[in-house]
Design a protein around this motif. Structure first.
Motif, PDB file in Angstrom:
ATOM      1  N   LEU A  92      39.353  -7.063-129.692  1.00  0.00           N
ATOM      2  CA  LEU A  92      38.900  -8.095-130.626  1.00  0.00           C
ATOM      3  C   LEU A  92      39.053  -9.489-130.042  1.00  0.00           C
ATOM      4  O   LEU A  92      38.285 -10.398-130.386  1.00  0.00           O
ATOM      5  N   ILE A  93      40.052  -9.670-129.164  1.00  0.00           N
ATOM      6  CA  ILE A  93      40.271 -10.946-128.494  1.00  0.00           C
ATOM      7  C   ILE A  93      40.648 -10.684-127.047  1.00  0.00           C
ATOM      8  O   ILE A  93      40.994  -9.559-126.677  1.00  0.00           O
ATOM      9  N   ASP A  94      40.586 -11.718-126.232  1.00  0.00           N
ATOM     10  CA  ASP A  94      40.968 -11.609-124.822  1.00  0.00           C
ATOM     11  C   ASP A  94      42.259 -12.346-124.505  1.00  0.00           C
ATOM     12  O   ASP A  94      42.915 -12.057-123.511  1.00  0.00           O
ATOM     13  N   ALA A  95      42.602 -13.325-125.339  1.00  0.00           N
ATOM     14  CA  ALA A  95      43.781 -14.145-125.079  1.00  0.00           C
ATOM     15  C   ALA A  95      44.520 -14.390-126.389  1.00  0.00           C
ATOM     16  O   ALA A  95      43.907 -14.398-127.462  1.00  0.00           O
ATOM     17  N   PRO A  96      45.846 -14.589-126.341  1.00  0.00           N
ATOM     18  CA  PRO A  96      46.619 -14.754-127.572  1.00  0.00           C
ATOM     19  C   PRO A  96      46.186 -15.933-128.416  1.00  0.00           C
ATOM     20  O   PRO A  96      46.273 -15.894-129.643  1.00  0.00           O
ATOM     21  N   GLU A  97      45.676 -16.994-127.770  1.00  0.00           N
ATOM     22  CA  GLU A  97      45.263 -18.172-128.542  1.00  0.00           C
ATOM     23  C   GLU A  97      44.044 -17.874-129.418  1.00  0.00           C
ATOM     24  O   GLU A  97      43.800 -18.566-130.411  1.00  0.00           O
TER      25      GLU A  97
END
Length: 275
Positions: free
Chosen positions: A66-71
């Motif tokens: 769903l995302i690539d980075a924690p931010e």
């Protein structure tokens, strides 16, 4: 709203020891429904141990693609009720709109690793190629796995949870996350690494369970070139690890282990065949 439950609970029981039954008690792991919501829509409900919830929310979003980075996860809001725990997240970087286009909802059992898949093809989704040249010393790998039981705080109390750990050969650090579900433990570990800015590509994922294909998928998603476990892998896990370039080490018992794929990353290994 109620307080977040403890990860463990002491309960009364009757214990039979040496042919004698007497009142006793045991510390057991807590298990509670945990819902992942994105932009107000529920994506999945997992049965999990209520510990390291921020890591769980971020790691789950990363390993599920769903995302690539924690931010991109934004701020995680933890909402607790008598029914369970809701991890509310609003995806950033345009991810929320993309997620809304493929919205789905499902309920998963303990440790479910295929959450919200939409087709049979999604169950064997393409994995990134791991061409990392990292190598690790066999002795160091054995020592890292030996350290794992002592770092499992919840399991020391309950003897009933899995652990996923990250071992860095460069610093010899060991980061551990625990849960009643092995996939949940790996999601929490993925979140911990992302939130601490640590690259999974520079170390080894250690598991206290068997290696199923979902664990290979999640480890590949965060870029881990090596996964090592105490139990055997499934055939699909081996095929998937081979295809994506991951080194799969399993059946680690004491000083013994078996390497199933891409053995070049483990140095000083015994090359003779052992039946």
């Amino acid at each position: 709203m109620t307080e977040t439950p403890s990860a463990t609970l002491r309960v009364e029981c009757l214990a039979r020891r040496h042919d004698v039954t007497a009142r006793s008690s045991r510390v057991i792991p807590e298990e509670t429904p945990i819902a992942f919501t994105y932009g107000g829509s529920t994506h999945a409900v997992m049965m999990a141990t209520p510990a390291d919830l921020e890591d769980f929310a971020v790691g789950f979003a990363i390993t599920e693609g769903l995302i690539d980075a924690p931010e991109d996860a934004g701020e995680v809001e933890i909402v607790t009720s008598d029914a369970g725990i809701e991890l509310r997240t609003w995806l950033g970087g345009g991810r929320q709109d993309a997620y809304a286009a493929r919205k789905r909802s499902m309920a998963g059992p303990t440790g479910c690793g295929l959450c919200g898949i939409e087709s049979l093809e999604a169950a064997t989704r393409a994995l990134p190629t791991l061409d990392n040249a990292l190598t690790v010393d066999a002795e160091g790998l054995i020592a890292a796995m030996d350290r794992l039981p002592g770092a499992q705080k919840i399991n020391q109390e309950t003897r009933a949870v899995h652990a996923a750990a990250f071992w860095s050969p460069a610093s010899n650090t060991l980061i551990v996350r625990e849960d009643v579900g092995r996939h949940n433990a790996l999601d929490k570990l993925a979140g911990a690494l992302a939130r601490q800015g640590l690259a999974a590509s520079q170390g080894v994922v250690l598991m206290t369970s068997r290696v199923s294909v979902e664990l290979v998928q999640k480890a590949a998603r965060i870029g881990a070139p090596i996964i090592a476990a105490v139990s055997a892998p499934t055939a699909l896990a081996v095929r998937s690890a081979e295809k994506c370039g991951m080194t799969l080490v399993a059946v680690m018992r004491g000083r013994d282990f078996e390497i199933f794929t891409h053995p070049g990353r483990i140095v000083e290994q015994v090359s003779a065949h052992v039946a």
